[in-house]
Design a protein around this motif. Structure first.
Motif, PDB file in Angstrom:
ATOM      1  N   THR A  66      46.761  35.732  23.465  1.00  0.00           N
ATOM      2  CA  THR A  66      46.221  34.655  24.055  1.00  0.00           C
ATOM      3  C   THR A  66      44.902  34.421  23.609  1.00  0.00           C
ATOM      4  OG1 THR A  66      47.308  35.009  26.280  1.00  0.00           O
ATOM      5  CG2 THR A  66      45.606  33.290  26.507  1.00  0.00           C
ATOM      6  N   VAL A  67      44.560  33.095  23.034  1.00  0.00           N
ATOM      7  CA  VAL A  67      43.299  32.544  22.816  1.00  0.00           C
ATOM      8  C   VAL A  67      42.607  31.287  23.586  1.00  0.00           C
ATOM      9  CG1 VAL A  67      43.717  33.595  20.362  1.00  0.00           C
ATOM     10  CG2 VAL A  67      44.377  31.117  20.724  1.00  0.00           C
ATOM     11  N   VAL A  68      41.296  31.132  23.429  1.00  0.00           N
ATOM     12  CA  VAL A  68      40.876  29.952  24.203  1.00  0.00           C
ATOM     13  C   VAL A  68      39.700  29.585  23.154  1.00  0.00           C
ATOM     14  CG1 VAL A  68      39.236  31.551  25.175  1.00  0.00           C
ATOM     15  CG2 VAL A  68      39.848  29.267  26.338  1.00  0.00           C
ATOM     16  N   TYR A 333      37.136  39.108  19.051  1.00  0.00           N
ATOM     17  CA  TYR A 333      37.990  38.621  17.984  1.00  0.00           C
ATOM     18  C   TYR A 333      38.373  37.307  18.149  1.00  0.00           C
ATOM     19  CZ  TYR A 333      39.026  43.507  16.380  1.00  0.00           C
ATOM     20  OH  TYR A 333      39.023  44.679  15.891  1.00  0.00           O
ATOM     21  N   ILE A 334      38.322  36.676  16.777  1.00  0.00           N
ATOM     22  CA  ILE A 334      38.563  35.479  16.632  1.00  0.00           C
ATOM     23  C   ILE A 334      39.851  35.130  15.684  1.00  0.00           C
ATOM     24  CG2 ILE A 334      36.377  34.474  17.019  1.00  0.00           C
ATOM     25  CD1 ILE A 334      36.044  33.925  14.061  1.00  0.00           C
ATOM     26  N   VAL A 335      40.851  34.206  16.007  1.00  0.00           N
ATOM     27  CA  VAL A 335      41.681  34.031  14.893  1.00  0.00           C
ATOM     28  C   VAL A 335      41.608  32.900  14.075  1.00  0.00           C
ATOM     29  CG1 VAL A 335      44.160  33.408  15.202  1.00  0.00           C
ATOM     30  CG2 VAL A 335      43.332  34.924  16.886  1.00  0.00           C
ATOM     31  N   GLY A 336      41.647  33.146  12.650  1.00  0.00           N
ATOM     32  CA  GLY A 336      41.095  32.165  11.910  1.00  0.00           C
ATOM     33  C   GLY A 336      42.413  31.206  11.470  1.00  0.00           C
ATOM     34  N   PRO A 337      42.223  30.128  10.587  1.00  0.00           N
ATOM     35  CA  PRO A 337      43.350  29.473  10.179  1.00  0.00           C
ATOM     36  C   PRO A 337      44.557  30.100   9.698  1.00  0.00           C
ATOM     37  CG  PRO A 337      41.159  28.681   9.424  1.00  0.00           C
ATOM     38  CD  PRO A 337      40.921  30.210   9.765  1.00  0.00           C
ATOM     39  N   ASP A 338      44.456  31.205   9.056  1.00  0.00           N
ATOM     40  CA  ASP A 338      45.713  32.193   8.697  1.00  0.00           C
ATOM     41  C   ASP A 338      46.236  32.841   9.581  1.00  0.00           C
ATOM     42  OD1 ASP A 338      43.693  33.726   8.910  1.00  0.00           O
ATOM     43  OD2 ASP A 338      43.674  34.557   6.901  1.00  0.00           O
ATOM     44  N   ARG A 367      38.998  29.801  17.733  1.00  0.00           N
ATOM     45  CA  ARG A 367      39.692  30.496  18.826  1.00  0.00           C
ATOM     46  C   ARG A 367      39.555  31.896  19.072  1.00  0.00           C
ATOM     47  NH1 ARG A 367      45.477  28.734  15.971  1.00  0.00           N
ATOM     48  NH2 ARG A 367      44.302  30.082  14.254  1.00  0.00           N
ATOM     49  N   VAL A 368      39.022  32.004  20.126  1.00  0.00           N
ATOM     50  CA  VAL A 368      38.676  33.499  20.878  1.00  0.00           C
ATOM     51  C   VAL A 368      39.822  34.184  21.359  1.00  0.00           C
ATOM     52  CG1 VAL A 368      36.967  34.923  21.889  1.00  0.00           C
ATOM     53  CG2 VAL A 368      36.377  32.705  20.892  1.00  0.00           C
TER      54      VAL A 368
END
Length: 398
Positions: A66-68, A333-338, A367-368
């Protein structure tokens, strides 16, 4: 026995044209093929009957997380301080007159009183006798003044017939005026005595709350007895918060604060009504006075903590579960474009019920990962599930 006539008790010799050996070889080949197929099936499906993973690199699994995207919100900058509780305007009440023996004490600590209300009374037997004597002197002076006025009136009737001279009229007029003056003097003395007697009542100088009582019936008090009662004017309280010089620099009158007494779970709203104009040269600290409404839980002399709003800033706001720490460093932790996880070092600010403010490291568009960040590793492939942040405000209620 001849060769021709010998019984046929053994296998005949196989000539090159016979088919016997090739049939046997075919049977062996079929059996060997079946064995190979069975071994291959065993290796493919295993003992459970299910296909096993293919030999080679294991296919990478992408766990859902889950990201925000927090955006930016207005967050109050809080200054935490400690200090003591006190009456905002403390009124010491003592003896205003000559003093005497206390006859009655009419109030107790914690009691509300009106302006001018009697708190205690002193013995006034001597003062009462003096006042009665002065009242009698007034009556004597009034009788003398009445007689002098009558004599003056008769003399004025006789002066026209020549029985009384004008000098006698002037003398009688002076006598009448002197008698009237003695009446006024006696009245003033009686008023003075009554005022002195009235000061034997210890009265409240203003409406408010009685904090302490240091007098009992039978006690002899006087001008040197000191404070007999302490009052909080209007019942208003305050917290005298001790702040560092750097915190006082950006503080101004009127800002909001929340005060929590020691040992209590209740918090009380207030406002800063005075900021110390001086700094203690030894401690490099000053005092901010926070005005509070009366509440029984706010006891003067007690200790309390305060959270003072020292300003506001617009920063990303994250839930506490998103923030990780390692050796004194905070990160998320962040989620990158990939869709791969990346570790980002951050600097946290104020922590409120709404979340943790991030003062450095994020701009709010990332996106965290909200949870499970402790189980991720940099570069790991994930399946992000976007969570919409609730529209909340990080400001404290007024």
């Amino acid at each position: 026995m001849s060769h021709e006539s010998a019984p046929y008790d053994h296998e005949p010799l196989l000539l090159p044209g016979d088919a016997g050996p090739s049939r046997r070889n075919r049977r062996l080949a079929v059996i060997a093929g079946i064995v190979v197929v069975l071994v291959a099936l065993f290796l493919v499906f295993g003992r459970s009957g299910k296909p096993t993973q293919p030999v080679g690199p294991v296919a990478e699994q992408a766990p859902p997380v889950t990201v925000v995207s927090p955006g930016r919100q207005v967050v109050d900058r809080l200054i935490n301080a400690n200090g003591s509780l006190a009456a905002r305007r403390e009124l010491p009440v003592g003896i205003a007159g000559e003093g005497g023996r206390v006859t009655r004490v009419l109030v107790e600590p914690g009691q509300w009183v009106a302006a001018g209300e009697v708190l205690a009374t002193l013995d006034r037997s001597v003062q009462t006798q003096t006042a009665d004597s002065l009242a009698a002197q007034i009556r004597v002076a009034q009788a003398d003044a009445t007689l002098a006025q009558a004599q003056l009136d008769r003399a004025k009737q006789l002066v026209a017939n020549g029985f009384v001279s004008r000098a006698d009229i002037e003398t009688r007029t002076a006598t009448r005026d002197a008698a009237a003056a003695r009446v006024r003097v006696a009245q003033a003395q009686l008023g003075q005595q009554r005022a002195a007697t009235g000061r034997l009542d210890i009265r409240a100088p203003a409406a408010g709350l009685v904090l302490t009582r240091q007098v009992e019936p039978g006690q002899v008090v006087g001008a040197g007895s000191g404070v007999l009662f302490r009052m909080a004017q209007g019942g208003e309280m305050e917290m005298r918060a001790t702040l560092a010089e750097s915190d006082l620099a950006g503080l101004h009158v009127g800002v909001r604060a929340t005060v929590t007494p020691v040992g209590s779970t209740a918090s009380f709203p207030g406002t800063v009504w005075q900021v110390s104009p001086v700094i203690d040269p030894q401690t490099r600290q000053g005092v901010a006075r926070i005005q509070l409404r009366y509440d029984p839980a706010l006891r003067p002399g007690g200790f309390a903590s305060a959270a003072i709003v020292g300003g506001a800033s617009t920063v990303p706001l994250l839930p506490e579960s998103a923030v990780q720490s390692d050796r004194g460093t905070n990160y998320v932790y962040i989620v990158g474009p990939d869709d791969r996880a990346a570790k980002r070092t951050i600097k946290v600010g104020e922590v409120t019920d709404q979340g943790v403010s991030i003062v450095d490291g994020l701009n709010g568009t990332e996106r965290v990962v909200v949870a499970a960040g402790a189980f991720l590793s940099p570069g790991q492939k994930v399946k992000p599930v976007l969570q919409t942040p609730a529209p909340v405000s990080a400001r404290n209620p007024s």
